[in-house]
Motif scaffolding. Structure first.
Motif, PDB file in Angstrom:
ATOM      1  N   SER A 170       0.859  -1.189   0.000  1.00  0.00           N
ATOM      2  CA  SER A 170       0.000   0.000   0.000  1.00  0.00           C
ATOM      3  C   SER A 170       0.895   1.239   0.000  1.00  0.00           C
ATOM      4  N   ALA A 171       1.246   1.711  -1.183  1.00  0.00           N
ATOM      5  CA  ALA A 171       2.208   2.816  -1.311  1.00  0.00           C
ATOM      6  C   ALA A 171       1.579   4.168  -1.042  1.00  0.00           C
ATOM      7  N   ALA A 203       4.194   7.030   5.340  1.00  0.00           N
ATOM      8  CA  ALA A 203       3.560   5.727   5.092  1.00  0.00           C
ATOM      9  C   ALA A 203       2.363   5.846   4.147  1.00  0.00           C
ATOM     10  N   GLY A 204       2.515   6.668   3.106  1.00  0.00           N
ATOM     11  CA  GLY A 204       1.484   6.772   2.085  1.00  0.00           C
ATOM     12  C   GLY A 204       0.342   7.707   2.407  1.00  0.00           C
ATOM     13  N   LEU A 231       1.370  -2.358   7.460  1.00  0.00           N
ATOM     14  CA  LEU A 231       1.356  -1.072   8.140  1.00  0.00           C
ATOM     15  C   LEU A 231       0.915  -1.240   9.589  1.00  0.00           C
ATOM     16  N   PRO A 232       1.486  -0.467  10.512  1.00  0.00           N
ATOM     17  CA  PRO A 232       1.052  -0.544  11.907  1.00  0.00           C
ATOM     18  C   PRO A 232      -0.425  -0.164  12.040  1.00  0.00           C
ATOM     19  N   HIS A 252       3.099   5.822  15.130  1.00  0.00           N
ATOM     20  CA  HIS A 252       3.159   5.641  16.587  1.00  0.00           C
ATOM     21  C   HIS A 252       4.338   4.791  17.072  1.00  0.00           C
ATOM     22  N   PRO A 253       4.830   3.777  16.303  1.00  0.00           N
ATOM     23  CA  PRO A 253       5.989   3.031  16.819  1.00  0.00           C
ATOM     24  C   PRO A 253       7.251   3.891  16.954  1.00  0.00           C
ATOM     25  N   ARG A 254       7.318   4.997  16.232  1.00  0.00           N
ATOM     26  CA  ARG A 254       8.501   5.865  16.284  1.00  0.00           C
ATOM     27  C   ARG A 254       8.238   7.164  17.049  1.00  0.00           C
TER      28      ARG A 254
END
Length: 350
Positions: free
Chosen positions: A31-32, A239-240, A291-292, A298-300
């Motif tokens: 999913s770009a 993330a797109g 994707l999260p 949020h992970p970063r």
């Protein structure tokens, strides 16, 4: 929230709405681009920023119709002066590409054909959209080389790409992109690998040509300095997705999203205290196959833990009007981003 809800009053030349671009692979669906929306008016420049893999170039290639429909799933809407481009047939897209909309690619050496002279390639781009003689097309190519500041254009038109310097190749690419007077110009990392002086010349050239032709420009970059120099508005991608959007001055001086803060604190500034260290964004961009959940950042994000619940990891935030007011949109759960920026982030970048 659509970019239609910004404060612009003129009809935009380009409207991208809920654009999704996906690539089926053996490992899963990439999913770009995920639900991307924005607008660009004639005479204005939109800067699209983000790390590699954020979807900047993929979204712009969708506008150009350069994705293979057999290997790409594209949904949503791309309207160029009211004409829908998603799903348009190849023949119609060829008439639009290079005429109403053109693109300057990141690496001019690989984008220009090594076996043909620069003048012939620019003339070919002109002949693809005009009923003209070869002599007329060559004259137009020389005129465009002169317009972008290449000295001795008549002689240099007979040179091959490898005989041009990096800056001159980029100027030749700009000449080719503008040979048909497009109303929308997409510049994908136009100053990458160029020295600082040549970068400034290329950016000045784009601004001069925009004033001359009244075109809309999308400039794709990871360099916030480039954005500060030329863009009227900024779209920050991660993330797109669009995570922040607004006027350039607003985004660079009072950003509302932790990812934008990370981009600012990790970039050098001439007026920054030389004793202050750059602060890189921790971690790496997520896999576009997995994707999260929730907010992809949020992970970063060092601020996600400040919320009392798990909403950052479970709920995707909407793109909403920020505390800065209409025209500035942000995709974040933090209730007080302006306070955090003023107290914690601004002192680190000043």
């Amino acid at each position: 929230m659509s970019m239609n809800q910004t404060t612009n009053t003129r009809d935009p030349f380009l409207v991208v709405e809920d654009l999704t671009v996906q690539f089926p692979t053996a490992d899963g669906l990439v999913s770009a681009v995920n639900g991307l929306s924005y607008e660009v008016e004639l005479g204005r420049t939109l800067g699209i920023v983000g790390e590699s893999g954020s979807g900047k170039s993929v979204s712009s290639m969708a506008i150009m119709g350069l994705h293979d429909p057999r290997r790409t799933k594209i949904t949503g809407s791309i309207r160029l002066q009211g004409t829908e481009l998603v799903g348009v047939d190849d023949e119609r897209m060829r008439r639009i590409r290079g005429n109403a909309v053109s693109m300057i690619f990141q690496d001019p050496l690989s984008s220009l054909h090594p076996f043909y002279t620069v003048g012939d390639q620019i003339a070919e781009a002109y002949l693809a959209h005009h009923k003209a003689s070869k002599a007329e097309a060559r004259a137009r190519a020389i005129e465009m080389l002169e317009r972008v500041g290449i000295p001795q254009a008549r002689r240099r038109a007979d040179d091959y790409p490898h005989q041009f310097s990096g800056g001159m190749r980029q100027r030749a690419m700009i000449a080719m992109a503008l040979v048909n007077n497009p109303q929308l110009l997409i510049a994908d990392e136009p100053t990458t690998a160029l020295d600082v002086t040549v970068q400034a010349q290329i950016l000045d050239l784009l601004q001069d040509l925009q004033q001359e032709y009244g075109s809309a420009i999308i400039i794709i970059t990871h360099d916030l300095g480039v954005v500060a120099e030329v863009a009227d508005d900024v779209l920050v991608m991660y993330a797109g997705r669009c995570v922040e959007y607004g006027p350039t001055k607003e985004i660079l001086t009072r950003p509302q999203h932790p990812y934008t803060w990370g981009l600012l604190t990790s970039a050098p500034h001439l007026d920054r205290d030389p004793e202050k260290r750059l602060t890189p964004i921790s971690g790496t961009p997520p896999s576009l196959i997995n994707l999260p959940t929730g907010c992809s950042f949020h992970p970063r994000c060092p601020y996600a833990e400040r919320l009392p619940d798990e909403r950052c990891s479970e709920v995707l935030p909407d793109l909403r009007t920020s505390t800065r007011g209409p025209g500035h949109l942000v995709r974040c759960h933090l209730p007080n981003p302006d306070e955090i920026f003023v107290d914690e982030i601004e002192p680190r970048i000043r």
